[in-house]
Design a protein around this motif. Structure first.
Motif, PDB file in Angstrom:
ATOM      1  N   GLU A 141      36.058   9.563 167.742  1.00 34.44           N
ATOM      2  CA  GLU A 141      34.438   9.525 168.235  1.00 34.44           C
ATOM      3  C   GLU A 141      34.232   9.035 169.577  1.00 34.44           C
ATOM      4  O   GLU A 141      34.983   8.345 170.381  1.00 34.44           O
ATOM      5  N   ALA A 142      33.196   9.941 170.282  1.00 32.62           N
ATOM      6  CA  ALA A 142      33.117   9.586 171.532  1.00 32.62           C
ATOM      7  C   ALA A 142      32.397   8.473 171.909  1.00 32.62           C
ATOM      8  O   ALA A 142      31.748   7.861 170.982  1.00 32.62           O
ATOM      9  N   VAL A 143      32.723   7.737 173.004  1.00 32.56           N
ATOM     10  CA  VAL A 143      32.094   6.406 173.612  1.00 32.56           C
ATOM     11  C   VAL A 143      31.173   6.935 174.668  1.00 32.56           C
ATOM     12  O   VAL A 143      31.539   7.360 175.823  1.00 32.56           O
ATOM     13  N   GLY A 144      30.069   6.822 174.646  1.00 34.80           N
ATOM     14  CA  GLY A 144      28.904   7.435 175.562  1.00 34.80           C
ATOM     15  C   GLY A 144      28.510   8.811 175.605  1.00 34.80           C
ATOM     16  O   GLY A 144      29.201   9.513 174.781  1.00 34.80           O
ATOM     17  N   ASP A 145      28.389   9.445 176.738  1.00 32.65           N
ATOM     18  CA  ASP A 145      27.993  10.695 176.810  1.00 32.65           C
ATOM     19  C   ASP A 145      29.308  11.630 177.227  1.00 32.65           C
ATOM     20  O   ASP A 145      29.943  11.303 178.075  1.00 32.65           O
ATOM     21  N   LEU A 146      29.341  12.753 176.813  1.00 31.06           N
ATOM     22  CA  LEU A 146      30.071  13.774 177.048  1.00 31.06           C
ATOM     23  C   LEU A 146      29.664  14.656 178.114  1.00 31.06           C
ATOM     24  O   LEU A 146      28.436  15.038 178.057  1.00 31.06           O
ATOM     25  N   PRO A 200      36.058  19.377 179.804  1.00 28.09           N
ATOM     26  CA  PRO A 200      34.764  18.584 179.672  1.00 28.09           C
ATOM     27  C   PRO A 200      35.531  17.122 179.922  1.00 28.09           C
ATOM     28  O   PRO A 200      36.511  16.953 180.419  1.00 28.09           O
ATOM     29  N   MET A 201      34.493  16.121 180.027  1.00 30.38           N
ATOM     30  CA  MET A 201      34.838  14.887 180.549  1.00 30.38           C
ATOM     31  C   MET A 201      34.253  13.844 179.296  1.00 30.38           C
ATOM     32  O   MET A 201      33.007  14.199 178.707  1.00 30.38           O
ATOM     33  N   GLY A 202      34.494  12.680 179.346  1.00 28.65           N
ATOM     34  CA  GLY A 202      34.124  11.805 178.400  1.00 28.65           C
ATOM     35  C   GLY A 202      35.334  10.982 177.707  1.00 28.65           C
ATOM     36  O   GLY A 202      36.230  11.474 177.391  1.00 28.65           O
ATOM     37  N   GLU A 203      34.870   9.530 177.475  1.00 29.39           N
ATOM     38  CA  GLU A 203      35.831   8.805 176.883  1.00 29.39           C
ATOM     39  C   GLU A 203      35.673   8.871 175.426  1.00 29.39           C
ATOM     40  O   GLU A 203      34.645   9.206 174.881  1.00 29.39           O
ATOM     41  N   PHE A 204      36.701   8.577 174.752  1.00 24.11           N
ATOM     42  CA  PHE A 204      36.719   8.623 173.252  1.00 24.11           C
ATOM     43  C   PHE A 204      37.432   7.264 172.521  1.00 24.11           C
ATOM     44  O   PHE A 204      38.035   6.739 173.216  1.00 24.11           O
ATOM     45  N   LYS A 205      37.332   7.068 171.100  1.00 27.14           N
ATOM     46  CA  LYS A 205      37.769   6.017 170.716  1.00 27.14           C
ATOM     47  C   LYS A 205      38.769   6.632 169.350  1.00 27.14           C
ATOM     48  O   LYS A 205      38.101   7.516 168.680  1.00 27.14           O
ATOM     49  N   ILE A 206      39.926   6.228 169.162  1.00 26.22           N
ATOM     50  CA  ILE A 206      40.605   6.612 168.144  1.00 26.22           C
ATOM     51  C   ILE A 206      40.877   5.430 167.040  1.00 26.22           C
ATOM     52  O   ILE A 206      41.079   4.398 167.398  1.00 26.22           O
ATOM     53  N   TYR A 207      40.448   5.858 165.755  1.00 24.61           N
ATOM     54  CA  TYR A 207      40.575   4.701 164.636  1.00 24.61           C
ATOM     55  C   TYR A 207      41.482   5.307 163.757  1.00 24.61           C
ATOM     56  O   TYR A 207      41.813   6.638 163.467  1.00 24.61           O
ATOM     57  N   PRO A 208      42.466   4.477 163.100  1.00 27.78           N
ATOM     58  CA  PRO A 208      43.489   5.084 161.957  1.00 27.78           C
ATOM     59  C   PRO A 208      42.689   5.440 160.849  1.00 27.78           C
ATOM     60  O   PRO A 208      41.589   4.879 160.431  1.00 27.78           O
ATOM     61  N   ARG A 209      43.083   6.462 160.302  1.00 27.35           N
ATOM     62  CA  ARG A 209      42.235   7.000 159.070  1.00 27.35           C
ATOM     63  C   ARG A 209      42.708   6.300 157.751  1.00 27.35           C
ATOM     64  O   ARG A 209      41.715   6.036 157.079  1.00 27.35           O
TER      65      ARG A 209
END
Length: 530
Positions: free
Chosen positions: A501-506, A517-526
């Motif tokens: 999921e994105a963290v903030g704006d992309l 493109p640019m933007g921070e994101f977060k990874i979660y284990p499924r």
């Protein structure tokens, strides 16, 4: 007289023999003044020559003091295209990128792509010649045709065979990049940094074999050589009108750059022991030797180094060119696709559900991991394929894909437009990708719609006037099947194991100078973390 001398010098100049003489000449006051004057004269003569030629199509009036349109185009390429296509039609000419360019769109692109009088590689090499930049020797020793031949013979027909290896190494690369991820997730600054290592590792496993892909020096060059070398060729608008001087600059980078020397040295250090072992076994017909199954072995068996070059340097040249042709572009494509998925809430889970449905229809438990993926299963992920095609259609590609008329004849298109010998035709990719008449009357073409091609029977490797990302005709990218499969696989593996999921704006660029493109994101284990 001065103009005639400089013209003769430009036509006859052998950069391998006389570069030192030119540098010495340029360092003197007389030389600096002479070259500056010659540059102005050459530019003026070229402009007057182009101005007087009958083009058979309308011209964009120059917006700069030099009568050129490059600054207007680069300030807002989309606005430039819309404005002048509306006023001048699908084919027009302009003073762009330092020379007269005929800009072609609509059905007329076919007349460029399918005409053997045009040469795309020659057009590309005016501004970016990876053979010169990486000191890989004369073009005829390892041309784009050679690379295309290898991909067509030894890679594309065997993708099914290589798929398990690619999946295994993409998994290894992703684990190395993500590390352990807790239930709270882990934040990353950019997608490219996540996918670059897995793509390099998977590509290396196919190009040089699983054993050599463990070599850290080799993987470093596979990952970083394109960006490191490319950064030494920062855009220089002053050189645009002078392609021969620009080529001299690229040659100079290839011959003197410590970055080029470092990467070539790393590849040589990694390859030498394995090459020695293979060549010895091949020469002795060792019955205990198990033939390696990779592109490197096919190169050793089917391609002989040119006179004066040893096998090690020849293989370094080959790996350099394959790296430029495949690895960075695949990492870049994967980055765009993943940012589009981050941009579209709910799409991540919809594609995960598609995976489960495909597995169940194939008689596989939907709780299985990515190790069950095969080429056939990957090809059934049709929603993901639509996302890939739509991502490439909507990318920031505007007026690009230069094709030089390499013949001695004027090429006249069916609408009367003329491209003179040595001049370039550019493809207006953005126009074709946003033309409703070519896109089956699809609406909202300037928006990203991930499932646009779901029922259109147009997969992400199918080229045509409506989809020019991989080119068109017999010179279309021969490695597109491998590139798309790697993109599909890395996205499918992430889908299977994680949620993103994105963290903030992309940020999605609208100019060509920003590649991603640019933007921070977060990874979660499924799955639940113990």
């Amino acid at each position: 007289m001065l103009f005639q001398y400089i013209h003769h010098l430009a036509e006859r100049f052998d950069h391998k023999k006389t570069l030192d003489q030119l540098q010495t000449f340029a360092s003197t006051p007389e030389g600096a003044v002479g070259i500056t004057a010659a540059v102005a004269l050459v530019a003026g003569a070229s402009y007057l020559k182009n101005k007087n030629n009958d083009r058979g199509c309308p011209k964009v009036p120059g917006s700069s003091v030099w009568g050129t349109s490059t600054e207007e185009y680069r300030a807002d390429p989309k606005a430039f295209i819309v404005k002048w296509q509306n006023e001048l039609g699908p084919v027009y000419h302009a003073e762009l990128f330092g020379h007269t360019a005929t800009v072609v769109s609509g059905s007329y692109v076919r007349e460029i792509f399918l005409n053997d009088k045009f040469d795309f590689m020659a057009g590309l090499h005016r501004t970016f010649d990876n053979m010169l930049l990486t000191n890989c020797g004369p073009y005829e020793d390892l041309s784009a045709a050679h690379t295309s031949e290898v991909v067509k013979k030894f890679l594309s027909p065997h993708l099914k065979h290589f798929t398990p290896r690619v999946i295994e190494h993409l998994q290894q690369g992703l684990k190395a990049q993500t590390g352990e991820i807790s239930a709270e997730g882990k934040q990353f600054p950019h997608v490219y940094g996540l996918v670059q290592h897995p793509v390099a590792l998977a590509s290396a496993s196919v190009f040089v074999g699983p054993e050599l892909s463990k070599n850290e020096l080799l993987i470093d060059s596979f990952k970083n050589m394109v960006i490191d070398v490319g950064s030494e060729l920062l855009p220089n608008p002053w050189l645009e009108p002078f392609p021969r001087l620009n080529r001299l600059r690229m040659w100079w980078v290839g011959k003197t750059s410590s970055t080029v020397k470092r990467h070539r040295g790393q590849l040589a250090t990694a390859l030498k022991p394995e090459l020695d072992r293979r060549l010895k076994a091949m020469a002795s017909n060792d019955s205990n030797w198990e033939r390696p199954d990779d592109i490197l072995q096919n190169l050793l068996e089917h391609y002989t180094p040119p006179k004066g070059m040893d096998t090690l340097n020849y293989m370094v040249n080959w790996m350099t060119q394959l790296t430029f042709a495949a690895i960075h572009t695949t990492s870049e494509g994967s980055t765009w696709v993943l940012y589009r998925l981050l941009q579209t809430p709910g799409l991540w889970e919809e594609l995960y559900q598609e995976q489960n449905e495909v597995l169940e229809a194939s008689g596989i438990d939907s709780s299985a991991g990515a190790e069950v993926f095969t080429r056939e299963i990957l090809n059934k992920f049709v929603k993901m394929d639509s996302v890939i095609r739509e991502t490439m259609r909507a990318r920031t590609a505007y007026i690009t894909l230069p094709h030089i008329n390499k013949s001695n004849e004027v090429v006249t298109l069916s609408n009367g437009a003329k491209i003179y010998p040595g001049e370039s035709a550019y493809i207006n990719v953005w126009s074709n990708h946003n033309d409703p008449s070519l896109q089956n009357s699809m609406k909202d073409l300037q928006q990203f719609k991930p499932l646009r091609f779901l029922d259109a029977e147009k997969n992400s490797t199918k080229i045509g006037e409506d989809f020019l990302f991989f080119g068109m005709g017999k010179h279309a990218c021969p490695g597109r099947w491998f590139a798309v499969q790697e993109i599909k696989t890395i996205v499918a593996l992430l889908l299977r194991e994680y949620k993103l999921e994105a963290v903030g704006d992309l940020f999605f660029p609208e100019v060509e100078s920003i590649p991603f493109p640019m933007g921070e994101f977060k990874i979660y284990p499924r799955k639940q973390v113990a």
